[in-house]
Design a protein around this motif. Structure first.
Motif, PDB file in Angstrom:
ATOM      1  N   LYS A  23       0.159  -0.538   2.973  1.00 15.49           N
ATOM      2  CA  LYS A  23       1.093  -0.043   1.958  1.00 15.49           C
ATOM      3  C   LYS A  23       0.850  -0.687   0.599  1.00 15.49           C
ATOM      4  O   LYS A  23       0.447  -1.843   0.501  1.00 15.49           O
ATOM      5  CB  LYS A  23       2.538  -0.324   2.375  1.00 15.49           C
ATOM      6  N   VAL A  24       1.138   0.105  -0.445  1.00 12.52           N
ATOM      7  CA  VAL A  24       1.156  -0.380  -1.815  1.00 12.52           C
ATOM      8  C   VAL A  24       2.620  -0.651  -2.139  1.00 12.52           C
ATOM      9  O   VAL A  24       3.465   0.208  -1.885  1.00 12.52           O
ATOM     10  CB  VAL A  24       0.581   0.677  -2.781  1.00 12.52           C
ATOM     11  N   ALA A  26       6.045  -0.408  -3.447  1.00 13.04           N
ATOM     12  CA  ALA A  26       6.606   0.716  -4.188  1.00 13.04           C
ATOM     13  C   ALA A  26       8.100   0.818  -3.938  1.00 13.04           C
ATOM     14  O   ALA A  26       8.631   0.203  -3.014  1.00 13.04           O
ATOM     15  CB  ALA A  26       5.914   2.013  -3.755  1.00 13.04           C
ATOM     16  N   VAL A  27       8.753   1.638  -4.757  1.00 12.50           N
ATOM     17  CA  VAL A  27      10.175   1.926  -4.590  1.00 12.50           C
ATOM     18  C   VAL A  27      10.398   2.622  -3.254  1.00 12.50           C
ATOM     19  O   VAL A  27      11.340   2.329  -2.531  1.00 12.50           O
ATOM     20  CB  VAL A  27      10.673   2.810  -5.753  1.00 12.50           C
ATOM     21  N   VAL A  31       3.860   4.985  -0.129  1.00 15.99           N
ATOM     22  CA  VAL A  31       2.647   4.894  -0.945  1.00 15.99           C
ATOM     23  C   VAL A  31       1.688   3.984  -0.192  1.00 15.99           C
ATOM     24  O   VAL A  31       1.990   2.817   0.048  1.00 15.99           O
ATOM     25  CB  VAL A  31       2.949   4.341  -2.354  1.00 15.99           C
ATOM     26  N   ALA A 108      -0.662  10.940  -9.287  1.00 16.37           N
ATOM     27  CA  ALA A 108       0.180   9.907  -9.891  1.00 16.37           C
ATOM     28  C   ALA A 108       1.225  10.466 -10.851  1.00 16.37           C
ATOM     29  O   ALA A 108       2.316   9.907 -10.962  1.00 16.37           O
ATOM     30  CB  ALA A 108      -0.695   8.899 -10.617  1.00 16.37           C
ATOM     31  N   MET A 127       8.527   5.421  -9.754  1.00 20.23           N
ATOM     32  CA  MET A 127       7.426   5.704  -8.831  1.00 20.23           C
ATOM     33  C   MET A 127       6.049   5.665  -9.497  1.00 20.23           C
ATOM     34  O   MET A 127       5.039   5.465  -8.823  1.00 20.23           O
ATOM     35  CB  MET A 127       7.617   7.083  -8.186  1.00 20.23           C
ATOM     36  N   SER A 130       3.377   2.500  -8.942  1.00 15.11           N
ATOM     37  CA  SER A 130       2.846   2.362  -7.577  1.00 15.11           C
ATOM     38  C   SER A 130       2.025   3.583  -7.183  1.00 15.11           C
ATOM     39  O   SER A 130       1.008   3.451  -6.500  1.00 15.11           O
ATOM     40  CB  SER A 130       3.967   2.116  -6.581  1.00 15.11           C
ATOM     41  N   LEU A 131       2.425   4.774  -7.599  1.00 21.18           N
ATOM     42  CA  LEU A 131       1.624   5.962  -7.297  1.00 21.18           C
ATOM     43  C   LEU A 131       0.270   5.912  -7.996  1.00 21.18           C
ATOM     44  O   LEU A 131      -0.749   6.292  -7.418  1.00 21.18           O
ATOM     45  CB  LEU A 131       2.369   7.235  -7.706  1.00 21.18           C
ATOM     46  N   GLY A 134      -1.822   3.254  -6.128  1.00 21.89           N
ATOM     47  CA  GLY A 134      -2.228   3.794  -4.830  1.00 21.89           C
ATOM     48  C   GLY A 134      -3.287   4.872  -4.962  1.00 21.89           C
ATOM     49  O   GLY A 134      -4.273   4.890  -4.218  1.00 21.89           O
TER      50      GLY A 134
END
Length: 163
Positions: A23-24, A26-27, A31, A108, A127, A130-131, A134
């Motif tokens: 995982k990255v 993120a909220v 992601v 993204a 978002m 992190s998007l 990722g």
């Protein structure tokens, strides 16, 4: 679709499950590094195969992450399938840089746009970092792996007409 291609697509979907576990931060917890196998499948087998791996890969990533957006993950899976298909079409037309850039910014910036209307602009803005990270990691891994796996592709199509 022959058995060999189905087996390889199952392998790529399995690789998506492995990537989904990475995982990255993120909220939303979905992601992850689940897209690069879809990009590999798209580069080797075309838009349909890449779309299938991309959609299933996202659903696996969401499932591993606890399905934080519930049924809305189906929208994301469809978006992922469309983005990976676009990547495959451009990549196979030798527009490799454009394919990567459009995937990066499509995933993204454009893919999360429906969530402005479903939630609010703050969710969208939260978002984006992190998007982007990722997407950048996924496309980078794919671009590192694709040239190294072209020998695999030649073996797969040995004695067959690609189509």
């Amino acid at each position: 679709m022959n058995v060999r291609k189905m087996s390889l697509l199952a392998l790529f979907i399995s690789l998506s499950a492995v990537g989904a576990a990475i995982k990255v931060p993120a909220v939303i917890g979905s992601v992850a590094l689940d897209v690069f196998p879809a990009l590999l499948a798209a580069a080797f087998f075309g838009a349909g195969a890449g779309a299938m791996v991309g959609a299933f890969g996202h659903l696996l990533s969401a499932l591993i992450g606890g399905m934080p957006l519930g049924i809305l993950h189906l929208i994301i899976a469809i978006e992922m399938a469309l983005l990976v298909s676009l990547f495959a079409i451009l990549f196979q037309k030798e527009q490799k840089v454009l394919a990567g850039v459009l995937f990066l910014f499509g995933n993204a910036l454009i893919a999360p746009l429906p969530f402005i209307f479903l939630f609010d602009i703050a969710f969208y803005i939260a978002m984006l970092p992190s998007l982007f990270i990722g997407s950048l990691l996924n496309i980078t891994i794919a671009y590192i792996a694709i040239p190294r796996l072209f020998g695999f592709q030649r073996y797969y199509y040995k004695g067959e007409v690609r189509g």
